[in-house]
Design an enzyme around this catalytic site. Structure first.
Site, PDB file in Angstrom:
ATOM      1  N   TYR A  15      40.054  71.489  43.201  1.00 45.39           N
ATOM      2  CA  TYR A  15      40.565  72.561  44.065  1.00 45.39           C
ATOM      3  C   TYR A  15      39.523  73.661  44.234  1.00 45.39           C
ATOM      4  O   TYR A  15      39.800  74.835  44.035  1.00 45.39           O
ATOM      5  CB  TYR A  15      41.860  73.149  43.486  1.00 45.39           C
ATOM      6  CG  TYR A  15      42.861  72.080  43.070  1.00 45.39           C
ATOM      7  CD1 TYR A  15      43.522  71.341  44.038  1.00 45.39           C
ATOM      8  CD2 TYR A  15      43.110  71.808  41.736  1.00 45.39           C
ATOM      9  CE1 TYR A  15      44.420  70.345  43.670  1.00 45.39           C
ATOM     10  CE2 TYR A  15      44.004  70.806  41.359  1.00 45.39           C
ATOM     11  CZ  TYR A  15      44.654  70.086  42.347  1.00 45.39           C
ATOM     12  OH  TYR A  15      45.528  69.100  41.982  1.00 45.39           O
ATOM     13  N   TYR A 140      55.499  68.695  43.112  1.00 51.47           N
ATOM     14  CA  TYR A 140      54.106  68.253  43.011  1.00 51.47           C
ATOM     15  C   TYR A 140      54.086  66.836  42.444  1.00 51.47           C
ATOM     16  O   TYR A 140      54.629  66.596  41.368  1.00 51.47           O
ATOM     17  CB  TYR A 140      53.263  69.178  42.120  1.00 51.47           C
ATOM     18  CG  TYR A 140      51.856  68.656  42.009  1.00 51.47           C
ATOM     19  CD1 TYR A 140      50.958  68.819  43.064  1.00 51.47           C
ATOM     20  CD2 TYR A 140      51.432  67.931  40.896  1.00 51.47           C
ATOM     21  CE1 TYR A 140      49.680  68.282  43.003  1.00 51.47           C
ATOM     22  CE2 TYR A 140      50.153  67.392  40.830  1.00 51.47           C
ATOM     23  CZ  TYR A 140      49.284  67.568  41.886  1.00 51.47           C
ATOM     24  OH  TYR A 140      48.029  67.033  41.834  1.00 51.47           O
ATOM     25  N   ASP A 240      59.512  61.448  38.338  1.00 50.07           N
ATOM     26  CA  ASP A 240      58.104  61.653  38.034  1.00 50.07           C
ATOM     27  C   ASP A 240      58.033  62.499  36.769  1.00 50.07           C
ATOM     28  O   ASP A 240      58.254  63.717  36.806  1.00 50.07           O
ATOM     29  CB  ASP A 240      57.421  62.356  39.223  1.00 50.07           C
ATOM     30  CG  ASP A 240      55.949  62.631  38.963  1.00 50.07           C
ATOM     31  OD1 ASP A 240      55.505  62.485  37.806  1.00 50.07           O
ATOM     32  OD2 ASP A 240      55.239  63.022  39.912  1.00 50.07           O
ATOM     33  N   LYS A 269      49.508  61.780  32.175  1.00 50.41           N
ATOM     34  CA  LYS A 269      49.081  62.949  31.392  1.00 50.41           C
ATOM     35  C   LYS A 269      49.104  62.765  29.864  1.00 50.41           C
ATOM     36  O   LYS A 269      48.115  62.318  29.316  1.00 50.41           O
ATOM     37  CB  LYS A 269      49.852  64.171  31.854  1.00 50.41           C
ATOM     38  CG  LYS A 269      49.426  64.569  33.268  1.00 50.41           C
ATOM     39  CD  LYS A 269      49.790  65.986  33.640  1.00 50.41           C
ATOM     40  CE  LYS A 269      49.032  66.426  34.860  1.00 50.41           C
ATOM     41  NZ  LYS A 269      49.813  66.492  36.086  1.00 50.41           N
TER      42      LYS A 269
HETATM   43  C1  LIG Z   1      49.586  65.838  37.350  1.00 52.33           C
HETATM   44  C2  LIG Z   1      50.739  65.257  38.031  1.00 52.33           C
HETATM   45  C3  LIG Z   1      50.603  64.150  38.892  1.00 52.33           C
HETATM   46  C4  LIG Z   1      49.262  63.546  39.232  1.00 52.33           C
HETATM   47  O1  LIG Z   1      48.629  62.978  38.131  1.00 52.33           O
HETATM   48  P1  LIG Z   1      47.044  62.768  38.156  1.00 52.33           P
HETATM   49  O2  LIG Z   1      46.760  62.040  36.881  1.00 52.33           O
HETATM   50  O3  LIG Z   1      46.432  64.121  38.227  1.00 52.33           O
HETATM   51  O4  LIG Z   1      46.733  61.947  39.351  1.00 52.33           O
HETATM   52  C5  LIG Z   1      51.747  63.650  39.474  1.00 52.33           C
HETATM   53  N1  LIG Z   1      52.954  64.183  39.226  1.00 52.33           N
HETATM   54  C6  LIG Z   1      53.128  65.225  38.396  1.00 52.33           C
HETATM   55  C7  LIG Z   1      54.495  65.759  38.147  1.00 52.33           C
HETATM   56  C8  LIG Z   1      52.019  65.809  37.780  1.00 52.33           C
HETATM   57  O5  LIG Z   1      52.173  66.877  36.990  1.00 52.33           O
END
Ligand SMILES: *Cc1c(COP(=O)(O)O)cnc(C)c1O
Length: 426
Positions: A15, A140, A240, A269
């Site tokens: 970013y 997100y 997610d 993550k």
């Molecule tokens: C960080 C994140 C993503 C994307 O993961 P990356 O490993 O950065 O591609 C997708 N969804 C959520 C909720 C996130 O916090």
């Protein structure tokens, strides 16, 4: 070699512009919850490398697992071949979630792409052409184009990409607060579903905490009612949990605050304890069977580094380390400290709201003009935090000491007071 000079000229940061308009700090090494800078300073880590380093850095047990796997097999393609670390990881994830079918991939965004593809293929296998997704405002889900198309439109600047980006449907996010009433948002959801259910393959949501799109904590009950509404129209529920998973909210997965389970789940993550890039999409046996037994037959996705053995090994070690630790007790203790400490600054004239859950502490400011000044103040005072926009927040490793955590919260409070006292300048 002055690597900082090379970085400045050639290396793009997240970013950011090239060269970066903001300061980029060189990191020499990391240990536990400390970041050692090239300049000789050391910072207490209040970010856990974007929700990933749940055990702190340079953990002996995780290091050992990687060294061991390195000697055996760093990588092998996953097409037509398999290996123990991947199978062990699949079984661990199945046991943790109760889901059945695991697709290992290389990053969170990619797992979201795979989740979207899976949902479309499932609908197609059932004879339905449904090519849109429903998502929440403030969502997100990642930075690849498919994932971006279900992110909040304004936050991810959809307008820049014109017609290239898939057009999806958005609904109001549940109101802020773990116990808040969300009947208004549920009503809106019901209306949207009535109108658009024929086109919607799935509803993608970050359960209980919306992360990067606003750090919003909301009522898990919203999810229970929303799931019922979606079931009526055979719309898949995609959770997610890339950010919330592996204990961040006080539960192993945030959906454990509800009495429902997702049809599709994405994780990432914290999966490898912050060591390597790795994510996964999980789904039910019914969904994988429906696709596999249909004309479609296959899930057409296959990253080169799919199920990388090193990443699988360190993920396995990280999950073992987590399950063999008193992580819930630790997270609760951290939650209590965030709750007590952030409360102290909630009446500041520049603070809009403070909130917290699990290892996440958030101060929402009334204005977005303070972010870089807050960050500079924290670094000058030995703490690594990276506010963005109006959000001044911290996500810590579960192993952080009480002293380190109190230093982080005190620095956050002091930073706000510093801004209050110098507000005219900003
Ligand atoms: C960080 C994140 C993503 C994307 O993961 P990356 O490993 O950065 O591609 C997708 N969804 C959520 C909720 C996130 O916090």
């Amino acid at each position: 070699m002055n690597y900082l000079e090379i970085d400045k000229n050639h290396t793009w940061h997240p970013y950011n512009s090239l060269p970066s308009k903001t300061k980029i700090l060189g990191v020499k090494k990391t240990k536990k919850c400390k970041i050692y800078l090239e300049s000789g300073e050391k910072l207490i880590d209040g970010m856990s490398s974007w929700w990933s380093a749940i055990h702190g850095y340079n953990n002996k047990f995780l290091n050992k697992s990687l060294k061991k796997q390195l000697k055996i097999m760093p990588h092998i393609m996953f097409g037509g071949l398999t290996h123990k670390p991947a199978s062990i990881l699949s079984k661990k994830l199945v046991d943790l979630t109760g889901l059945n079918s695991v697709f290992l991939c290389d990053s969170g965004s990619v797992s979201v792409e795979v989740a979207l593809k899976t949902a479309i293929l499932y609908q197609k296998a059932k004879g339905k052409d449904k090519y849109k997704f429903l998502a929440l405002k403030n969502a997100y889900h990642g930075d690849t184009l498919g994932a971006m198309s279900v992110c909040d439109k304004e936050n991810s600047m959809h307008s820049l990409y014109g017609t290239y980006l898939s057009q999806n449907i958005f609904t109001q996010a549940p109101s802020l607060g773990f116990d808040s009433d969300c009947s208004k948002e549920l009503k809106e959801l019901e209306e949207i579903l009535k109108k658009h259910h024929n086109e919607i393959a799935g509803f993608i949501i970050e359960p209980v905490v919306q992360g990067a799109g606003g750090m919003r904590i909301y009522n898990p009950k919203y999810l229970e009612t929303a799931k019922k509404l979606c079931e009526k129209y055979d719309i898949l529920f995609i959770f997610d949990e890339i950010a919330t998973g592996f204990g961040h909210t006080g539960k192993m997965f945030a959906y454990e605050y509800t009495n429902i389970k997702p049809d599709i789940l994405t994780i990432g993550k914290g999966l490898t304890g912050g060591y390597m890039t790795m994510a996964a999409m999980l789904t039910t046996k019914d969904i994988s069977d429906t696709i596999s037994n249909s004309q479609i037959g296959v899930l057409m996705h296959g990253p080169t580094f799919m199920a990388n053995p090193l990443a699988c090994s360190v993920a396995n070690a990280s999950i073992d380390l987590l399950l063999n630790s008193p992580w819930q007790k630790r997270v609760l203790k951290i939650e209590k400290i965030f709750e007590e400490e952030l409360e102290k600054i909630k009446d500041s004239k520049i603070v809009k709201n403070v909130r917290n859950i699990g290892v996440i502490g958030i101060i929402e400011l009334k204005d977005d003009k303070y972010a870089s000044k807050l960050q500079d103040f924290c670094v000058e005072n030995g703490v690594w935090l990276r506010p963005f926009g109006k959000l001044f927040y911290s996500i810590v490793a579960y192993t952080i000491s009480q002293k380190e955590l109190l230093k982080i919260t005190k620095t956050m409070i002091d930073a706000i007071k510093y801004i209050e006292n110098h507000d005219e300048k900003f």
